[in-house]
Scaffold this motif. Structure first.
Motif, PDB file in Angstrom:
ATOM      1  N   GLY A 659     -34.199  14.635 -17.646  1.00 17.39           N
ATOM      2  CA  GLY A 659     -33.822  13.279 -17.283  1.00 17.39           C
ATOM      3  C   GLY A 659     -34.444  12.302 -18.260  1.00 17.39           C
ATOM      4  O   GLY A 659     -35.505  12.584 -18.838  1.00 17.39           O
ATOM      5  N   ALA A 660     -33.766  11.185 -18.472  1.00 20.00           N
ATOM      6  CA  ALA A 660     -34.314  10.175 -19.389  1.00 20.00           C
ATOM      7  C   ALA A 660     -33.808   8.799 -18.970  1.00 20.00           C
ATOM      8  O   ALA A 660     -32.748   8.684 -18.356  1.00 20.00           O
ATOM      9  N   VAL A 661     -34.609   7.789 -19.271  1.00 24.70           N
ATOM     10  CA  VAL A 661     -34.185   6.411 -19.017  1.00 24.70           C
ATOM     11  C   VAL A 661     -34.268   5.663 -20.345  1.00 24.70           C
ATOM     12  O   VAL A 661     -35.308   5.671 -21.009  1.00 24.70           O
ATOM     13  N   PHE A 662     -33.144   5.069 -20.701  1.00 22.44           N
ATOM     14  CA  PHE A 662     -33.013   4.384 -21.987  1.00 22.44           C
ATOM     15  C   PHE A 662     -32.928   2.876 -21.727  1.00 22.44           C
ATOM     16  O   PHE A 662     -32.155   2.432 -20.878  1.00 22.44           O
ATOM     17  N   TYR A 663     -33.731   2.096 -22.428  1.00 22.03           N
ATOM     18  CA  TYR A 663     -33.739   0.637 -22.268  1.00 22.03           C
ATOM     19  C   TYR A 663     -33.272  -0.017 -23.567  1.00 22.03           C
ATOM     20  O   TYR A 663     -33.664   0.418 -24.661  1.00 22.03           O
ATOM     21  N   TRP A 664     -32.522  -1.055 -23.407  1.00 18.19           N
ATOM     22  CA  TRP A 664     -32.009  -1.829 -24.554  1.00 18.19           C
ATOM     23  C   TRP A 664     -32.053  -3.295 -24.168  1.00 18.19           C
ATOM     24  O   TRP A 664     -31.496  -3.696 -23.139  1.00 18.19           O
ATOM     25  N   TRP A 665     -32.772  -4.085 -24.948  1.00 19.65           N
ATOM     26  CA  TRP A 665     -32.882  -5.516 -24.632  1.00 19.65           C
ATOM     27  C   TRP A 665     -32.537  -6.317 -25.880  1.00 19.65           C
ATOM     28  O   TRP A 665     -33.131  -6.092 -26.948  1.00 19.65           O
ATOM     29  N   LYS A 666     -31.633  -7.259 -25.757  1.00 26.21           N
ATOM     30  CA  LYS A 666     -31.377  -8.175 -26.871  1.00 26.21           C
ATOM     31  C   LYS A 666     -32.500  -9.208 -26.862  1.00 26.21           C
ATOM     32  O   LYS A 666     -32.901  -9.684 -25.796  1.00 26.21           O
ATOM     33  N   THR A 667     -33.037  -9.535 -28.024  1.00 27.90           N
ATOM     34  CA  THR A 667     -34.159 -10.478 -28.067  1.00 27.90           C
ATOM     35  C   THR A 667     -33.769 -11.828 -28.679  1.00 27.90           C
ATOM     36  O   THR A 667     -34.536 -12.774 -28.652  1.00 27.90           O
TER      37      THR A 667
END
Ligand code: DGJ
Length: 745
Positions: A659-667
């Motif tokens: 299992g994995a959790v991927f985060y992506w945030w525009k800054t």
């Protein structure tokens, strides 16, 4: 018989004697080898420790083959003294400074014995050294874990001279690093901007990172560093050495680059204004310096810190953390029964598991209506809470959640009953007007004083024995030591103030943990002032910062994650405009950032819209699904917010890689911006992962929602993330973020 031969025989005889004596316990083996291998599963530190000679560090890095170890010397090694003492070759930097009882300021240490003993999950090597003239001993200690890649080093300094000696420097450890495009990564900051990452090449000269706060030590610079040995720091490639000084007090880290091929790294308690009179027969133990090595870049070194920390240095590092609401940003000092009850009902209705009542609940003679009084008067203010703490705990129980409470036990105010009764308990310079802190009245209690220690223990003891259902304590500390002077220590020991303060802190924490092993305790110190591995053995987590702005938190949490795991990083959804930077971010963005740490809320729920509450309810429910991956998984930082790509991305992968959790945030938001496509990391290339977006707000799912991809594809190609959310026009804003949950099929 030659002197060295006689020494070897003597040494071997000693070995036999020791082996016989320890065979009974089968725990301890004395080694005769001059080349000492101190190994973890994947790394090793190699020293040369001939009896009668100075110990030398030869190598620290990936574990070596026997052949390479045998030929190490010929390949070229630093040949640097493993613990240089001051006095001869004075121009060199030293780890130890001693003024002996007769005034001699020089120390010359030679190896007397080397022992290696087994602990259940570690091997401890002790290199005992003696001064060539004085009965003065230093034992260089190394603990090599057998299940994580971490070596802790510390020293034990023993004075067997007839009179006290003065220690003017007392580092925990030393390491030479081969020069050649070595970069240092470290954390810098201030209140509300803690844990910001600084990366710079090491050049000639002395680089010093130190702290003098006295009480807390991680607001400004941190006592942890990483060295990228292969040029500009990379997250997932390259050799990295990481070091963390595990100490709650003042520290000093020096990297000295002179005319040799080595950067010389020293770390220990900050000796400024802290000369220590070591009495005859007394042993001074320095704090541990934890060293790790990874050839998987900075994230690899972080994973080593996180695994070691969760297993050995963090209270309850193997237990999932509850999702909580803290009252501070919601109501500040405006504590009252209906208000607390409403907040408890609201967090319970959103699926939260714990409510924490922050500052403002105490003070009888001087009610704590604001920050200028009552610290020390830990009696409930019945005007605010007529039915006391017990009623709140019961209400929490009725709402199906746990209850937690804020205290600041090391402090008082001049406007307090405690100060009126015990003015002698505060830290204060003799003959001087006292310098006051927060609220114009705050002072620090003298934790070196055993009576103060009893008092501080008593605060927790009273609360928890009267209300055994209290589940969580937020332990705050909002003032540095701003006055040099202990009213408890004798005149000749005033320079022990800082060291005794932290001994007292440790003693109190030990007592609390012995009596209340299960309570969750947060280390807060005006935000992130106590993010340190010397604090966390007693604490379950720390408050990363009083700044809860989601955008700035990306930068702070990115830096903090270098050394500390998500399970320890309290990360809360708060209101907008943010109370510190006044930025307005979307609720989705705030959730997606908070969900990358130990999720909580720091907001007045009754001011939230139903739509916001619904999204938080959904997020809390989804966080419960990913909690094991976030809190126990391996971190892979992918695109740094510091690299000016207008976005940041990181992920956690479960240890089994299922299992994995991927985060992506525009800054940042610019029209016609072209953000990089992010390649994932840490997955099993041969496994297939099904993708599910969490906290979805878009009207249409992502094109790959519910589809599966191999770990290989995700790591070599990645998935396109749209620049914007597909939401109704009136809901559009400039914030964009995604959380993807990948589950192996
Ligand atoms: C400083 C902390 O960082 C805040 O979270 C809050 O607890 C206040 N102190 C309370 O005075």
């Amino acid at each position: 018989m030659s002197q060295p031969l006689r020494l070897v025989i003597l040494y071997n005889a000693l070995i036999m004697k020791r082996i016989i004596s320890i065979l009974a316990t089968a725990l301890c083996v004395l080694t005769a080898s001059a080349q000492i291998r101190i190994a973890t599963p994947g790394t090793e530190l190699i020293l040369k420790a001939d009896v009668g000679a100075e110990p030398q560090i030869q190598y620290f890095g990936e574990r070596l083959s026997d052949t390479d170890v045998a030929n190490l010397q010929a390949a070229g090694v630093p040949n640097h003294n493993a613990y240089p003492a001051y006095g001869l070759w004075c121009a060199s930097e030293a780890s130890l400074g001693v003024t002996h009882s007769d005034g001699n300021m020089s120390t010359v240490l030679r190896v007397e014995s080397v022992t290696q003993t087994d602990e259940p999950t570690a091997k401890v090597t002790r290199i005992k050294m003696k001064d060539t003239v004085y009965p003065f001993y230093v034992t260089l200690c190394y603990r090599a874990y057998q299940d994580v890649d971490m070596i802790e080093t510390w020293t034990e300094i023993e004075n067997l001279e007839k009179k006290p000696v003065v220690l003017t420097r007392f580092d925990s450890g030393y390491l030479p690093l081969r020069a050649g495009d070595v970069w240092i990564s470290h954390l810098h900051g201030t209140w509300a901007a803690e844990g910001l990452l600084v990366q710079e090449p090491l050049d000639r000269g002395m680089r010093v990172i130190k702290n003098k706060d006295g009480a807390r030590n991680s607001h400004t610079d941190h006592s942890e560093v990483m060295f990228s040995l292969d040029g500009k720091p990379q997250e997932n490639t390259g050799r990295v050495i990481g070091a963390a000084l595990c100490y709650s007090g003042n520290y000093e880290i020096r990297v000295d680059t002179k005319d040799t091929d080595y950067h010389e790294f020293y770390a220990g308690i900050n000796p400024d204004n802290s000369a220590y009179n070591l009495a005859a027969k007394e042993i001074f133990k320095t704090p541990e310096l934890a060293l790790t090595f990874s050839d998987e870049g900075l994230s690899g070194a972080s994973r080593n810190f996180h695994r070691w920390g969760r297993k050995y240095k963090l209270a309850h590092g193997d237990k999932e953390r509850k999702i909580l609401l803290n009252s501070w940003e919601g109501v500040y000092f405006d504590i009252n029964e209906p208000g607390m009850d409403q907040m408890m009902a609201d967090i319970a209705s959103m699926g939260g598991e714990l409510f924490v009542m922050d500052d403002g609940w105490f003070g009888v003679k001087y009610p704590r209506l604001t920050d200028n009084c009552a610290l020390g008067d830990w009696e409930v203010d019945r005007n605010k809470l007529p039915n006391g703490i017990g009623w709140l705990v019961e209400q929490a129980h009725k709402h199906g959640i746990k209850f937690g409470i804020w205290i600041e036990p090391e402090m008082t105010n001049t406007t307090s009953e405690l100060y009126e009764k015990h003015p002698e308990w505060v830290i204060k310079a003799p003959e001087r007007e006292v310098v006051k802190g927060r609220g114009g009245t705050q002072l620090v209690l003298d934790l070196g004083n055993p009576e103060v220690q009893d008092f501080v223990f008593g605060i927790v003891d009273d609360l928890l024995s009267e209300n055994p259902e209290i589940d969580y304590i937020k332990w705050d500390a909002n003032m540095p030591i701003s006055n040099h002077g202990s009213q408890y220590l004798s005149k000749d020991k005033q320079s022990h103030l800082y060291i005794e303060y932290h001994r007292g802190f440790a003693a109190v924490c030990d007592r609390i943990r012995a009596a209340y092993p299960d309570v969750t305790i947060q280390a807060c110190a005006s935000g992130g002032g106590r993010a340190n591995w010397g604090v966390l053995p007693w604490f379950d987590e720390f408050w990363v910062s009083d700044n809860t702005d989601a955008l700035q938190r990306i930068y702070m949490q990115w830096g903090t994650s270098y050394f500390f795991p998500a399970i320890a990083m309290a990360s809360h959804i708060s209101a907008t405009p943010n109370h510190t930077v006044f930025r307005t971010t979307s609720i989705k963005y705030r959730i997606d950032v908070a969900m990358s740490g130990r999720l909580g809320m720091e907001i007045q729920p009754k001011n939230m819209t139903e739509e916001e509450k619904a999204l938080c309810r959904k997020a809390i429910s989804e966080y419960k699904e990913i909690r094991p991956v976030v809190q126990f998984g391996d971190i892979y930082r992918l695109v740094s917010p510091y690299d000016s790509h207008n976005m940041a991305s990181m992920m956690y992968v479960s240890p089994e890689k299922d299992g994995a959790v991927f985060y992506w945030w525009k800054t940042e938001t610019f029209y016609d911006d072209h953000l990089p496509r992010v390649k994932m990391a840490g997955l099993d290339p041969s496994k297939t992962y099904k993708v599910r977006e969490l906290n979805r707000i878009d009207n249409v799912p992502l094109p790959y929602e519910g589809l599966s991809f191999t770990g290989k594809f995700l790591m070599e190609n990645g998935l396109e993330i749209p620049l914007k959310h597909k939401v109704d026009y009136h809901k559009q804003d400039d914030w964009s973020s995604r959380v993807l949950y990948l589950v192996a099929e």
